[in-house]
Design a protein around this motif. Structure first.
Motif, PDB file in Angstrom:
ATOM      1  N   ASP A  79      -9.165   1.008  -4.343  1.00  0.00           N
ATOM      2  CA  ASP A  79     -10.447   0.495  -3.840  1.00  0.00           C
ATOM      3  C   ASP A  79     -11.197  -0.116  -5.021  1.00  0.00           C
ATOM      4  OD1 ASP A  79     -12.706  -0.102  -2.392  1.00  0.00           O
ATOM      5  OD2 ASP A  79     -13.458   1.961  -2.337  1.00  0.00           O
ATOM      6  N   ILE A 132      -7.377 -10.693  -0.294  1.00  0.00           N
ATOM      7  CA  ILE A 132      -6.958  -9.638   0.633  1.00  0.00           C
ATOM      8  C   ILE A 132      -5.990 -10.186   1.676  1.00  0.00           C
ATOM      9  CG2 ILE A 132      -7.761  -8.111   2.477  1.00  0.00           C
ATOM     10  CD1 ILE A 132      -8.119  -6.985  -0.316  1.00  0.00           C
ATOM     11  N   ARG A 185     -11.967  -6.728   5.304  1.00  0.00           N
ATOM     12  CA  ARG A 185     -13.031  -7.559   4.732  1.00  0.00           C
ATOM     13  C   ARG A 185     -14.106  -7.907   5.771  1.00  0.00           C
ATOM     14  NH1 ARG A 185     -14.385  -7.580  -0.140  1.00  0.00           N
ATOM     15  NH2 ARG A 185     -15.109  -9.726  -0.047  1.00  0.00           N
ATOM     16  N   ASN A 225      -2.394  -8.585   2.108  1.00  0.00           N
ATOM     17  CA  ASN A 225      -1.907  -8.044   3.379  1.00  0.00           C
ATOM     18  C   ASN A 225      -0.555  -8.647   3.769  1.00  0.00           C
ATOM     19  OD1 ASN A 225      -4.175  -6.428   3.648  1.00  0.00           O
ATOM     20  ND2 ASN A 225      -5.251  -7.857   4.998  1.00  0.00           N
ATOM     21  N   ASP A 245     -11.409  -4.149  -7.517  1.00  0.00           N
ATOM     22  CA  ASP A 245     -11.576  -5.593  -7.377  1.00  0.00           C
ATOM     23  C   ASP A 245     -10.442  -6.167  -6.536  1.00  0.00           C
ATOM     24  OD1 ASP A 245     -10.032  -4.857  -9.819  1.00  0.00           O
ATOM     25  OD2 ASP A 245      -9.644  -7.013  -9.841  1.00  0.00           O
ATOM     26  N   LYS A 246     -10.807  -6.926  -5.535  1.00  0.00           N
ATOM     27  CA  LYS A 246      -9.816  -7.377  -4.549  1.00  0.00           C
ATOM     28  C   LYS A 246      -8.774  -8.332  -5.141  1.00  0.00           C
ATOM     29  CE  LYS A 246     -12.479  -4.825  -2.345  1.00  0.00           C
ATOM     30  NZ  LYS A 246     -12.224  -3.383  -2.483  1.00  0.00           N
ATOM     31  N   TYR A 285      -5.620  -6.512  -6.429  1.00  0.00           N
ATOM     32  CA  TYR A 285      -4.816  -5.645  -5.577  1.00  0.00           C
ATOM     33  C   TYR A 285      -3.311  -5.885  -5.734  1.00  0.00           C
ATOM     34  CZ  TYR A 285      -8.422  -3.340  -2.705  1.00  0.00           C
ATOM     35  OH  TYR A 285      -9.433  -2.532  -2.245  1.00  0.00           O
ATOM     36  N   ASN A 289     -10.519  -1.658   2.365  1.00  0.00           N
ATOM     37  CA  ASN A 289     -11.120  -2.992   2.539  1.00  0.00           C
ATOM     38  C   ASN A 289     -10.116  -4.067   2.932  1.00  0.00           C
ATOM     39  OD1 ASN A 289     -12.950  -1.946  -0.235  1.00  0.00           O
ATOM     40  ND2 ASN A 289     -13.924  -2.243   1.748  1.00  0.00           N
ATOM     41  N   VAL A 290      -9.113  -3.684   3.710  1.00  0.00           N
ATOM     42  CA  VAL A 290      -8.087  -4.657   4.079  1.00  0.00           C
ATOM     43  C   VAL A 290      -8.496  -5.539   5.260  1.00  0.00           C
ATOM     44  CG1 VAL A 290      -6.189  -3.332   3.109  1.00  0.00           C
ATOM     45  CG2 VAL A 290      -6.878  -2.938   5.493  1.00  0.00           C
ATOM     46  N   ALA A 299     -12.408 -13.163  -2.858  1.00  0.00           N
ATOM     47  CA  ALA A 299     -11.978 -11.803  -2.517  1.00  0.00           C
ATOM     48  C   ALA A 299     -11.347 -11.750  -1.134  1.00  0.00           C
ATOM     49  CB  ALA A 299     -13.156 -10.842  -2.604  1.00  0.00           C
ATOM     50  N   ASP A 300     -11.931 -12.478  -0.171  1.00  0.00           N
ATOM     51  CA  ASP A 300     -11.359 -12.523   1.174  1.00  0.00           C
ATOM     52  C   ASP A 300      -9.938 -13.076   1.130  1.00  0.00           C
ATOM     53  OD1 ASP A 300     -13.822 -11.665   2.094  1.00  0.00           O
ATOM     54  OD2 ASP A 300     -14.423 -13.630   2.863  1.00  0.00           O
TER      55      ASP A 300
END
Length: 217
Positions: free
Chosen positions: A142, A187, A172, A191, A144-145, A148, A169-170, A183-184
């Protein structure tokens, strides 16, 4: 394919929370202090129901060696540490002395500070200092995105067979369907990469801002 899912209204969410084990007084105090001290950043704290789930999962997989990437003020690490046996170990990675100073106080008050090691600095670099053989039972990410995928690359080879990686936060806030920020987009990329990773089996849960649970094959 018909869906059996139902919309989670505010009233129904309240019902769900009321029918799970609630945070105890110490966890509630930590939640409240984080909101009071850091109102602009309190959204980085996990949801109370996620804390309960982390303790539950830690016990469920009989974790003894755990890692957390992104500690903030310590609610998630407190939850994981409470699920470990007395000789279990949790290694936390974060970049903030300020935020984790709050965490340290609550670890001590909960009597779990002896099973937690905090390493301050860039997580990607510090993760590489962990033993390379598969030894981790549970990991929570959890942070900084955009980082990841890097954290994933370092952690998966270090997971034992049956070990569990939990990633926050998967979803967003639903923006995975229409990414708006760096960041979006990070992710969304994460994913897709995790879905294609044959080293794990996984499920994505719509809890809080979305949790992915990945079990090492």
């Amino acid at each position: 394919m018909p869906t059996k899912s139902i919309p989670l209204t505010e009233d129904l969410h309240a019902y769900v929370l009321a029918h799970g084990s609630p945070p105890d007084a110490l966890a509630r105090e930590l939640i409240d202090e984080t909101v009071s001290l850091l109102p602009a950043d309190a959204g980085m704290q996990i949801a109370p129901e996620q804390a309960g789930l982390l303790t539950f999962l830690t016990r469920l997989v009989n974790a003894r060696q755990a890692v957390e990437v992104g500690t903030f003020t310590g609610l998630s690490s407190l939850a994981i540490a409470r699920g470990l046996p007395a000789d279990g170990r949790l290694t936390c990675f974060d970049i903030s002395e300020e935020y984790t100073a709050v965490a340290r106080r609550y670890w001590a008050r909960a009597g779990v500070d002896d099973r937690i090691e905090l390493r301050i600095g860039p997580a990607a670099e510090n993760l590489r200092s962990l033993p390379v053989e598969p030894h981790l039972d549970l990991v929570f990410v959890d942070a900084d995105k955009p980082g990841y995928l890097t954290y994933w690359a370092e952690l998966v080879p270090r997971m034992r067979t049956g070990g569990l990686i939990v990633v926050d936060n998967v979803l967003r806030g639903g923006r995975v369907l229409a990414p708006q920020t760096v960041a979006d987009r990070a992710i969304v990329e994460f994913n897709e990469a995790v879905l294609a990773d044959e080293r794990v089996e996984l499920v994505m849960l719509p809890i809080a801002d979305g949790l992915t649970l990945a079990r090492r094959r």
